[in-house]
Design a protein around this motif. Structure first.
Motif, PDB file in Angstrom:
ATOM      1  N   PRO A 148       1.520   1.533  13.048  1.00 36.67           N
ATOM      2  CA  PRO A 148       2.910   1.091  13.252  1.00 36.67           C
ATOM      3  C   PRO A 148       3.579   1.697  14.474  1.00 36.67           C
ATOM      4  O   PRO A 148       4.477   1.087  15.054  1.00 36.67           O
ATOM      5  CB  PRO A 148       3.609   1.530  11.959  1.00 36.67           C
ATOM      6  CG  PRO A 148       2.696   2.521  11.310  1.00 36.67           C
ATOM      7  CD  PRO A 148       1.325   2.168  11.731  1.00 36.67           C
ATOM      8  N   ARG A 151       3.182  -0.712  16.963  1.00 41.89           N
ATOM      9  CA  ARG A 151       3.498  -2.060  16.472  1.00 41.89           C
ATOM     10  C   ARG A 151       2.230  -2.813  16.078  1.00 41.89           C
ATOM     11  O   ARG A 151       2.188  -4.033  16.117  1.00 41.89           O
ATOM     12  CB  ARG A 151       4.319  -2.850  17.495  1.00 41.89           C
ATOM     13  CG  ARG A 151       5.639  -2.189  17.898  1.00 41.89           C
ATOM     14  CD  ARG A 151       6.405  -3.001  18.931  1.00 41.89           C
ATOM     15  NE  ARG A 151       6.692  -4.351  18.463  1.00 41.89           N
ATOM     16  CZ  ARG A 151       7.648  -4.664  17.595  1.00 41.89           C
ATOM     17  NH1 ARG A 151       8.417  -3.708  17.113  1.00 41.89           N
ATOM     18  NH2 ARG A 151       7.836  -5.905  17.210  1.00 41.89           N
ATOM     19  N   PHE A 152       1.167  -2.098  15.722  1.00 43.98           N
ATOM     20  CA  PHE A 152      -0.127  -2.678  15.347  1.00 43.98           C
ATOM     21  C   PHE A 152      -0.738  -3.477  16.501  1.00 43.98           C
ATOM     22  O   PHE A 152      -1.502  -4.421  16.284  1.00 43.98           O
ATOM     23  CB  PHE A 152      -0.001  -3.575  14.116  1.00 43.98           C
ATOM     24  CG  PHE A 152       0.570  -2.886  12.904  1.00 43.98           C
ATOM     25  CD1 PHE A 152      -0.196  -1.996  12.171  1.00 43.98           C
ATOM     26  CD2 PHE A 152       1.875  -3.125  12.496  1.00 43.98           C
ATOM     27  CE1 PHE A 152       0.320  -1.365  11.043  1.00 43.98           C
ATOM     28  CE2 PHE A 152       2.405  -2.495  11.371  1.00 43.98           C
ATOM     29  CZ  PHE A 152       1.629  -1.612  10.641  1.00 43.98           C
ATOM     30  N   THR A 179       0.538  -9.229  11.435  1.00 43.23           N
ATOM     31  CA  THR A 179       1.662  -8.301  11.366  1.00 43.23           C
ATOM     32  C   THR A 179       3.018  -8.910  11.695  1.00 43.23           C
ATOM     33  O   THR A 179       4.046  -8.337  11.372  1.00 43.23           O
ATOM     34  CB  THR A 179       1.423  -7.120  12.317  1.00 43.23           C
ATOM     35  OG1 THR A 179       1.479  -7.591  13.688  1.00 43.23           O
ATOM     36  CG2 THR A 179       0.068  -6.467  12.053  1.00 43.23           C
ATOM     37  N   THR A 181       4.243  -8.926  14.548  1.00 44.29           N
ATOM     38  CA  THR A 181       4.828  -8.106  15.612  1.00 44.29           C
ATOM     39  C   THR A 181       4.375  -8.595  16.980  1.00 44.29           C
ATOM     40  O   THR A 181       3.268  -9.115  17.142  1.00 44.29           O
ATOM     41  CB  THR A 181       4.425  -6.633  15.463  1.00 44.29           C
ATOM     42  OG1 THR A 181       2.997  -6.507  15.570  1.00 44.29           O
ATOM     43  CG2 THR A 181       4.879  -6.079  14.129  1.00 44.29           C
ATOM     44  N   PRO A 317       8.870  -7.368  11.221  1.00 45.51           N
ATOM     45  CA  PRO A 317       8.271  -8.389  12.082  1.00 45.51           C
ATOM     46  C   PRO A 317       9.327  -9.107  12.917  1.00 45.51           C
ATOM     47  O   PRO A 317      10.422  -9.384  12.434  1.00 45.51           O
ATOM     48  CB  PRO A 317       7.602  -9.347  11.086  1.00 45.51           C
ATOM     49  CG  PRO A 317       8.333  -9.134   9.798  1.00 45.51           C
ATOM     50  CD  PRO A 317       8.734  -7.688   9.787  1.00 45.51           C
ATOM     51  N   TYR A 324       3.638  -7.317   7.288  1.00 40.88           N
ATOM     52  CA  TYR A 324       2.498  -6.448   7.007  1.00 40.88           C
ATOM     53  C   TYR A 324       3.042  -5.231   6.281  1.00 40.88           C
ATOM     54  O   TYR A 324       3.742  -4.408   6.865  1.00 40.88           O
ATOM     55  CB  TYR A 324       1.796  -6.067   8.297  1.00 40.88           C
ATOM     56  CG  TYR A 324       0.310  -5.827   8.132  1.00 40.88           C
ATOM     57  CD1 TYR A 324      -0.484  -6.708   7.402  1.00 40.88           C
ATOM     58  CD2 TYR A 324      -0.311  -4.730   8.715  1.00 40.88           C
ATOM     59  CE1 TYR A 324      -1.847  -6.513   7.268  1.00 40.88           C
ATOM     60  CE2 TYR A 324      -1.677  -4.524   8.587  1.00 40.88           C
ATOM     61  CZ  TYR A 324      -2.439  -5.416   7.858  1.00 40.88           C
ATOM     62  OH  TYR A 324      -3.798  -5.209   7.723  1.00 40.88           O
ATOM     63  N   THR A 359      -6.666  -0.750   8.535  1.00 38.61           N
ATOM     64  CA  THR A 359      -5.556  -0.921   7.589  1.00 38.61           C
ATOM     65  C   THR A 359      -5.999  -1.584   6.284  1.00 38.61           C
ATOM     66  O   THR A 359      -5.153  -1.912   5.445  1.00 38.61           O
ATOM     67  CB  THR A 359      -4.439  -1.773   8.226  1.00 38.61           C
ATOM     68  OG1 THR A 359      -5.001  -3.023   8.659  1.00 38.61           O
ATOM     69  CG2 THR A 359      -3.815  -1.067   9.423  1.00 38.61           C
ATOM     70  N   TYR A 363      -2.858  -1.919   3.278  1.00 38.20           N
ATOM     71  CA  TYR A 363      -1.893  -2.939   3.682  1.00 38.20           C
ATOM     72  C   TYR A 363      -2.208  -4.293   3.056  1.00 38.20           C
ATOM     73  O   TYR A 363      -3.369  -4.639   2.791  1.00 38.20           O
ATOM     74  CB  TYR A 363      -1.873  -3.095   5.204  1.00 38.20           C
ATOM     75  CG  TYR A 363      -1.038  -2.044   5.910  1.00 38.20           C
ATOM     76  CD1 TYR A 363       0.283  -2.304   6.277  1.00 38.20           C
ATOM     77  CD2 TYR A 363      -1.561  -0.785   6.182  1.00 38.20           C
ATOM     78  CE1 TYR A 363       1.053  -1.333   6.913  1.00 38.20           C
ATOM     79  CE2 TYR A 363      -0.799   0.190   6.816  1.00 38.20           C
ATOM     80  CZ  TYR A 363       0.502  -0.100   7.181  1.00 38.20           C
ATOM     81  OH  TYR A 363       1.263   0.862   7.809  1.00 38.20           O
ATOM     82  N   ARG A 365      -0.885  -8.541   3.612  1.00 38.03           N
ATOM     83  CA  ARG A 365      -0.111  -9.479   4.428  1.00 38.03           C
ATOM     84  C   ARG A 365       0.648 -10.411   3.496  1.00 38.03           C
ATOM     85  O   ARG A 365       0.072 -11.023   2.599  1.00 38.03           O
ATOM     86  CB  ARG A 365      -1.027 -10.302   5.337  1.00 38.03           C
ATOM     87  CG  ARG A 365      -0.255 -11.186   6.313  1.00 38.03           C
ATOM     88  CD  ARG A 365      -1.161 -12.196   7.004  1.00 38.03           C
ATOM     89  NE  ARG A 365      -1.569 -13.269   6.090  1.00 38.03           N
ATOM     90  CZ  ARG A 365      -2.319 -14.308   6.448  1.00 38.03           C
ATOM     91  NH1 ARG A 365      -2.768 -14.410   7.685  1.00 38.03           N
ATOM     92  NH2 ARG A 365      -2.638 -15.236   5.569  1.00 38.03           N
TER      93      ARG A 365
END
Length: 389
Positions: A148, A151-152, A179, A181, A317, A324, A359, A363, A365
């Motif tokens: 993170p 921002r992945f 993500t 992002t 996001p 994410y 991840t 994590y 989605r």
């Protein structure tokens, strides 16, 4: 058939886990269960009336033959005008190759650029098909762990650190699946500069670029004519099943990509292409912008709702229709948790397993490409599931 006859490259391509989950969800529905689908990246909107009417006119006029491998001139010009109107960029229609979806664009880009044994850098997490296209052409997708704090996404520093004698390019997505992002604009320009210094190529997947919610419209094409961009009619334009996309390449690459397109799929669907022209009319754009605002409204509901349930959303996001979410405070295995949420709560989500090992465990989605009614019902079910309702 003797399975030993199958090509060895298949060993480097894993099943798409989200599709397996979809099959499980469908089986539960056949058994009479109510399932809320928040696992698939497909808009719940479909092509609007102006697009359907254009397709009907094309069929009625008999324009159903093969087109040029690069696409019909009207569509290439319309895409070029779109870049000028939205992004302030002059992208010559001759650089735009119309493809059979973004997958067709990525296929052509990898066929043209990925050599056996070469490496392509991409972030972990990433959309799984990206690395599998590289593997299909016997290249190696080198997944760079990105959390993170970045921002992945990849950063210029990561690209410089991990570039080696085998590296030939980078494959990015902004906004990203899974993500949601984006890469900050100046950071993306710095990445392109670093790749350029090494004599490599930069491929940027922009299929969610139309669904960016923060800041001014931006395309990686502003970083230079040598950047290769992939886009699609599936997400912002709500045309998933039409299988229509495009690829923007440097002028010197056009003939090579055209040759590949001629041999690999001849052309994109003629009906879809004529319908696609209508996507750029003021009437259609107004509809897409209204729908974009609805996606923003859903994002603004689901992110705090997930946090209230106990998920961590370390990066809000800014695009696409994904969140994410870190589930480590709720469970020690994201895959097992998603199976439980599906079977016990009737909510289908996607574990990080598909998107890379970094991840995978912690994590999930969450796709908010479904109605507000469904989102609220999903949250209600998960509140009961986690004992918060």
């Amino acid at each position: 058939m003797d399975l030993n006859l199958l090509a060895s490259r298949l060993d480097n391509i894993q099943p798409f886990h989200v599709m397996e989950l979809s099959k499980m969800a469908a089986e539960l529905e056949r058994q009479g269960r109510s399932i809320i689908h928040m696992n698939i990246g497909e808009p719940d909107f479909t092509a609007p009336a102006p697009v359907l009417e254009a397709a009907t006119r094309a069929m009625a006029s008999g324009r159903l033959q093969y087109t040029a491998a690069t696409g019909i001139p009207q569509l290439r010009e319309a895409i070029s005008q779109h870049y000028r109107a939205v992004y302030g960029l002059d992208v010559a229609p001759s650089r735009i190759i119309v493809t059979a979806g973004a997958s067709g664009a990525l296929l052509l880009a990898c066929a043209a650029l990925v050599s056996p044994g070469s490496e392509v850098l991409m972030p972990d997490p990433s959309y799984p098909c990206n690395r599998h296209f590289v593997a299909a052409f016997e290249g190696r997708a080198r997944m760079i762990a990105s959390g993170p704090e970045a921002r992945f996404q990849l950063t210029e520093a990561m690209v410089r650190e991990h570039w080696n004698e085998h590296t030939r390019g980078v494959l990015l997505a902004s906004p990203s699946n899974p993500t949601g992002t984006s890469i900050p604009h100046e950071e993306l320009r710095r990445i392109v500069g670093a790749v350029r210094e090494h004599g490599g190529y930069t491929i940027v997947d922009e299929i969610y670029q139309g669904l960016s919610y923060e800041g001014e419209p931006f395309s990686a094409l502003s970083a230079g004519e040598d950047v290769i961009v992939i886009n699609s009619f599936s997400k912002y334009f709500n045309m998933t099943g039409w299988r229509l996309g495009w690829l923007v390449v440097p002028p010197e690459m056009v003939r090579a990509v055209e040759k590949l397109a001629q041999n690999l799929f001849i052309c994109a669907s003629s009906i879809a292409q004529y319908a696609g022209v209508a996507c750029f009319t003021p009437e259609a754009i107004a509809i897409f912008e209204e729908r974009k605002e609805e996606f923003r409204r859903r994002r603004d509901y689901i992110v705090p709702a997930l946090r209230d349930l106990g998920f961590s959303v370390p990066v809000t996001p800014d695009g696409a229709f994904y969140v994410y979410a870190d589930c480590s405070a709720l469970a020690d295995d994201a895959d097992k948790l998603t199976l439980r949420m599906l079977n016990e709560a009737g909510v289908s989500l996607t574990p990080g397993l598909d998107f890379g090992p970094y991840t995978a465990k912690n994590y999930i989605r969450v796709s908010y490409a479904t109605s507000m009614e469904n989102l609220r019902e999903a949250v209600s079910r998960l509140q009961r599931f986690f004992g918060k309702g």
